[in-house]
Design an enzyme around this catalytic site. Sequence first.
Site, PDB file in Angstrom:
ATOM      1  N   HIS A 106      -8.011   1.963  -4.386  1.00  0.00           N
ATOM      2  CA  HIS A 106      -8.944   1.733  -3.265  1.00  0.00           C
ATOM      3  C   HIS A 106      -9.612   3.066  -2.956  1.00  0.00           C
ATOM      4  O   HIS A 106      -9.019   3.934  -2.309  1.00  0.00           O
ATOM      5  CB  HIS A 106      -8.143   1.193  -2.073  1.00  0.00           C
ATOM      6  CG  HIS A 106      -8.952   0.989  -0.836  1.00  0.00           C
ATOM      7  ND1 HIS A 106      -8.393   0.780   0.403  1.00  0.00           N
ATOM      8  CD2 HIS A 106     -10.300   0.958  -0.634  1.00  0.00           C
ATOM      9  CE1 HIS A 106      -9.343   0.640   1.304  1.00  0.00           C
ATOM     10  NE2 HIS A 106     -10.517   0.749   0.705  1.00  0.00           N
TER      11      HIS A 106
ATOM     12  N   MET B 104      -8.247   8.962  -0.751  1.00  0.00           N
ATOM     13  CA  MET B 104      -9.092   9.469   0.345  1.00  0.00           C
ATOM     14  C   MET B 104      -9.510  10.897   0.066  1.00  0.00           C
ATOM     15  O   MET B 104      -8.699  11.697  -0.419  1.00  0.00           O
ATOM     16  CB  MET B 104      -8.301   9.435   1.653  1.00  0.00           C
ATOM     17  CG  MET B 104      -7.763   8.065   1.991  1.00  0.00           C
ATOM     18  SD  MET B 104      -6.799   8.139   3.512  1.00  0.00           S
ATOM     19  CE  MET B 104      -6.263   6.443   3.644  1.00  0.00           C
TER      20      MET B 104
ATOM     21  N   MET C  92     -11.634  -4.441   5.402  1.00  0.00           N
ATOM     22  CA  MET C  92     -10.796  -3.521   6.179  1.00  0.00           C
ATOM     23  C   MET C  92     -10.557  -4.131   7.548  1.00  0.00           C
ATOM     24  O   MET C  92     -11.499  -4.542   8.233  1.00  0.00           O
ATOM     25  CB  MET C  92     -11.487  -2.168   6.357  1.00  0.00           C
ATOM     26  CG  MET C  92     -11.624  -1.318   5.102  1.00  0.00           C
ATOM     27  SD  MET C  92     -10.093  -0.990   4.220  1.00  0.00           S
ATOM     28  CE  MET C  92      -9.067  -0.266   5.493  1.00  0.00           C
TER      29      MET C  92
ATOM     30  N   HIS D  15      -1.391  -1.376  -4.213  1.00  0.00           N
ATOM     31  CA  HIS D  15      -2.642  -0.937  -3.609  1.00  0.00           C
ATOM     32  C   HIS D  15      -2.511   0.566  -3.361  1.00  0.00           C
ATOM     33  O   HIS D  15      -1.614   1.001  -2.627  1.00  0.00           O
ATOM     34  CB  HIS D  15      -2.831  -1.712  -2.304  1.00  0.00           C
ATOM     35  CG  HIS D  15      -4.027  -1.337  -1.506  1.00  0.00           C
ATOM     36  ND1 HIS D  15      -5.244  -1.978  -1.646  1.00  0.00           N
ATOM     37  CD2 HIS D  15      -4.205  -0.392  -0.549  1.00  0.00           C
ATOM     38  CE1 HIS D  15      -6.113  -1.437  -0.799  1.00  0.00           C
ATOM     39  NE2 HIS D  15      -5.511  -0.472  -0.126  1.00  0.00           N
TER      40      HIS D  15
ATOM     41  N   GLY E 108      -3.003  -2.632   8.952  1.00  0.00           N
ATOM     42  CA  GLY E 108      -2.254  -3.165  10.091  1.00  0.00           C
ATOM     43  C   GLY E 108      -1.664  -4.544   9.883  1.00  0.00           C
ATOM     44  O   GLY E 108      -1.315  -5.224  10.865  1.00  0.00           O
TER      45      GLY E 108
ATOM     46  N   MET F 243     -11.659   5.421  -1.134  1.00  0.00           N
ATOM     47  CA  MET F 243     -12.329   5.741   0.140  1.00  0.00           C
ATOM     48  C   MET F 243     -12.866   7.154  -0.010  1.00  0.00           C
ATOM     49  O   MET F 243     -12.376   8.101   0.607  1.00  0.00           O
ATOM     50  CB  MET F 243     -11.314   5.623   1.287  1.00  0.00           C
ATOM     51  CG  MET F 243     -10.955   4.174   1.606  1.00  0.00           C
ATOM     52  SD  MET F 243      -9.442   4.041   2.577  1.00  0.00           S
ATOM     53  CE  MET F 243      -8.238   4.166   1.277  1.00  0.00           C
TER      54      MET F 243
ATOM     55  N   GLY G 213       0.899  -1.806   4.062  1.00  0.00           N
ATOM     56  CA  GLY G 213       1.669  -0.569   3.903  1.00  0.00           C
ATOM     57  C   GLY G 213       2.910  -0.509   4.759  1.00  0.00           C
ATOM     58  O   GLY G 213       4.013  -0.815   4.315  1.00  0.00           O
ATOM     59  N   SER G 214       2.723  -0.134   6.031  1.00  0.00           N
ATOM     60  CA  SER G 214       3.866   0.124   6.918  1.00  0.00           C
ATOM     61  C   SER G 214       4.819  -1.064   7.029  1.00  0.00           C
ATOM     62  O   SER G 214       6.038  -0.887   7.001  1.00  0.00           O
ATOM     63  CB  SER G 214       3.365   0.484   8.319  1.00  0.00           C
ATOM     64  OG  SER G 214       2.355   1.447   8.231  1.00  0.00           O
TER      65      SER G 214
ATOM     66  N   ASP H 223      -6.914  -5.526   4.598  1.00  0.00           N
ATOM     67  CA  ASP H 223      -6.233  -4.250   4.442  1.00  0.00           C
ATOM     68  C   ASP H 223      -6.239  -3.475   5.750  1.00  0.00           C
ATOM     69  O   ASP H 223      -7.301  -3.108   6.256  1.00  0.00           O
ATOM     70  CB  ASP H 223      -6.956  -3.456   3.335  1.00  0.00           C
ATOM     71  CG  ASP H 223      -6.306  -2.106   3.077  1.00  0.00           C
ATOM     72  OD1 ASP H 223      -5.123  -1.940   3.432  1.00  0.00           O
ATOM     73  OD2 ASP H 223      -6.984  -1.228   2.505  1.00  0.00           O
TER      74      ASP H 223
ATOM     75  N   SER I 288       0.846  -1.194   0.000  1.00  0.00           N
ATOM     76  CA  SER I 288       0.000   0.000   0.000  1.00  0.00           C
ATOM     77  C   SER I 288       0.883   1.245   0.000  1.00  0.00           C
ATOM     78  O   SER I 288       1.649   1.472   0.933  1.00  0.00           O
ATOM     79  CB  SER I 288      -0.897  -0.021   1.239  1.00  0.00           C
ATOM     80  OG  SER I 288      -1.405   1.274   1.457  1.00  0.00           O
TER      81      SER I 288
ATOM     82  N   GLY J 138      -8.664   5.298   6.732  1.00  0.00           N
ATOM     83  CA  GLY J 138      -8.279   6.697   6.867  1.00  0.00           C
ATOM     84  C   GLY J 138      -6.785   6.900   7.071  1.00  0.00           C
ATOM     85  O   GLY J 138      -6.221   7.864   6.585  1.00  0.00           O
ATOM     86  N   PHE J 139      -6.173   5.971   7.768  1.00  0.00           N
ATOM     87  CA  PHE J 139      -4.760   6.172   8.110  1.00  0.00           C
ATOM     88  C   PHE J 139      -3.987   4.860   8.040  1.00  0.00           C
ATOM     89  O   PHE J 139      -4.535   3.790   8.341  1.00  0.00           O
ATOM     90  CB  PHE J 139      -4.634   6.760   9.525  1.00  0.00           C
ATOM     91  CG  PHE J 139      -5.324   8.089   9.638  1.00  0.00           C
ATOM     92  CD1 PHE J 139      -4.661   9.262   9.286  1.00  0.00           C
ATOM     93  CD2 PHE J 139      -6.651   8.158  10.055  1.00  0.00           C
ATOM     94  CE1 PHE J 139      -5.314  10.490   9.362  1.00  0.00           C
ATOM     95  CE2 PHE J 139      -7.313   9.383  10.129  1.00  0.00           C
ATOM     96  CZ  PHE J 139      -6.643  10.552   9.774  1.00  0.00           C
ATOM     97  N   GLY J 140      -2.713   4.983   7.673  1.00  0.00           N
ATOM     98  CA  GLY J 140      -1.821   3.831   7.722  1.00  0.00           C
ATOM     99  C   GLY J 140      -1.292   3.681   9.140  1.00  0.00           C
ATOM    100  O   GLY J 140      -1.505   4.544   9.998  1.00  0.00           O
TER     101      GLY J 140
HETATM  102  C1  DX5 Z   1      -6.260   2.505   5.416  1.00  0.00           C
HETATM  103  C2  DX5 Z   1      -5.782   2.023   4.058  1.00  0.00           C
HETATM  104  C3  DX5 Z   1      -4.786   0.910   4.124  1.00  0.00           C
HETATM  105  C4  DX5 Z   1      -3.540   1.260   4.876  1.00  0.00           C
HETATM  106  C5  DX5 Z   1      -2.600   0.122   4.972  1.00  0.00           C
HETATM  107  O1  DX5 Z   1      -7.295   3.403   5.239  1.00  0.00           O
HETATM  108  O2  DX5 Z   1      -6.869   1.569   3.276  1.00  0.00           O
HETATM  109  O3  DX5 Z   1      -4.472   0.474   2.821  1.00  0.00           O
HETATM  110  O4  DX5 Z   1      -2.862   2.309   4.279  1.00  0.00           O
HETATM  111  O5  DX5 Z   1      -1.444   0.565   5.634  1.00  0.00           O
HETATM  112  P1  DX5 Z   1      -0.918  -0.174   6.941  1.00  0.00           P
HETATM  113  O6  DX5 Z   1      -0.478  -1.512   6.466  1.00  0.00           O
HETATM  114  O7  DX5 Z   1       0.180   0.701   7.400  1.00  0.00           O
HETATM  115  O8  DX5 Z   1      -2.056  -0.246   7.894  1.00  0.00           O
HETATM  116 ZN    ZN Z   2      -6.342   0.526   1.433  1.00  0.00          ZN
END
Ligand code: DX5
Ligand code: ZN
Length: 223
Positions: free
Chosen positions: A76, A47, A149, A43, A184, A78, A204-205, A182, A18, A154-156
């Site tokens: 994706h 947003m 989800m 991905h 964490g 959102m 992502g992270s 998707d 991501s 909203g946030f990574g």
């Molecule tokens: C959250 C996103 C995810 C997120 C994944 O709103 O849809 O794709 O960025 O990042 P991590 O893996 O850091 O949670």
């Molecule tokens: Zn996502």
Amino acid sequence: MKRLSLFRHYMKIKIAPSLLAADSSRLADEVKSVESLGIDFLHIDVMDGHFVPNISIGPAIIKDLRAHTDLPFEAHLMIKQPLKYIERFVEAGAGMITLHIETISASDFRKQARSLHKRGLSLAVALNPGTPAAKIKALCDSADMVLLMTVHPGFGGQKFMYEVVPKIAEVRSFYKGDIAVDGGINDKNAKAAVKAGANVLACGSYIFKAKDKKKAIEKLRNA
Ligand code: DX5
Ligand code: ZN
């Protein structure tokens, strides 16, 4: 049930980094840093500050990135009014559009699926942690992927919500296609998600903030 578990056993694990967790000032380099590591697609989190309390990437950036990689792009969305913008993301080069069921009616989803499929493109349906699996039961035959989800969008960098795991199993009981999780994701909770029936890890992270991205991806794949 027996047939289903066999099916699950042979499903390929797909890894979708991501971009939200990448360094936004050098996105093309970040994409290149994962391109050759055996990932399946990118991905890309979009947003709008309405459906979620954050703003991220739009079609212009996706279009520019398109010139730097052959990796398939999943957008994706959102965003509160996805119908208004789907074509913009298609034009920008997304091969798969992911729509939240909280933002679209079942009949509009089917209509979009027909339109995208005619052009060789894919459509996925996403569910927030609090949205029951039953909401997509009737329409998932027209979806190319179901994305669950595992954080509030909203946030990574948020914590994986283990309470979503039973919903993965529930969706797997009626949906035979790709199931993505998707939010964490790391090598530990990926095991629980895959065991419950997920086969796509949007992550992502854990990938972009890793010292060794290759190793992180291998660990996820072995989940
Ligand atoms: C959250 C996103 C995810 C997120 C994944 O709103 O849809 O794709 O960025 O990042 P991590 O893996 O850091 O949670
Ligand atoms: Zn996502």
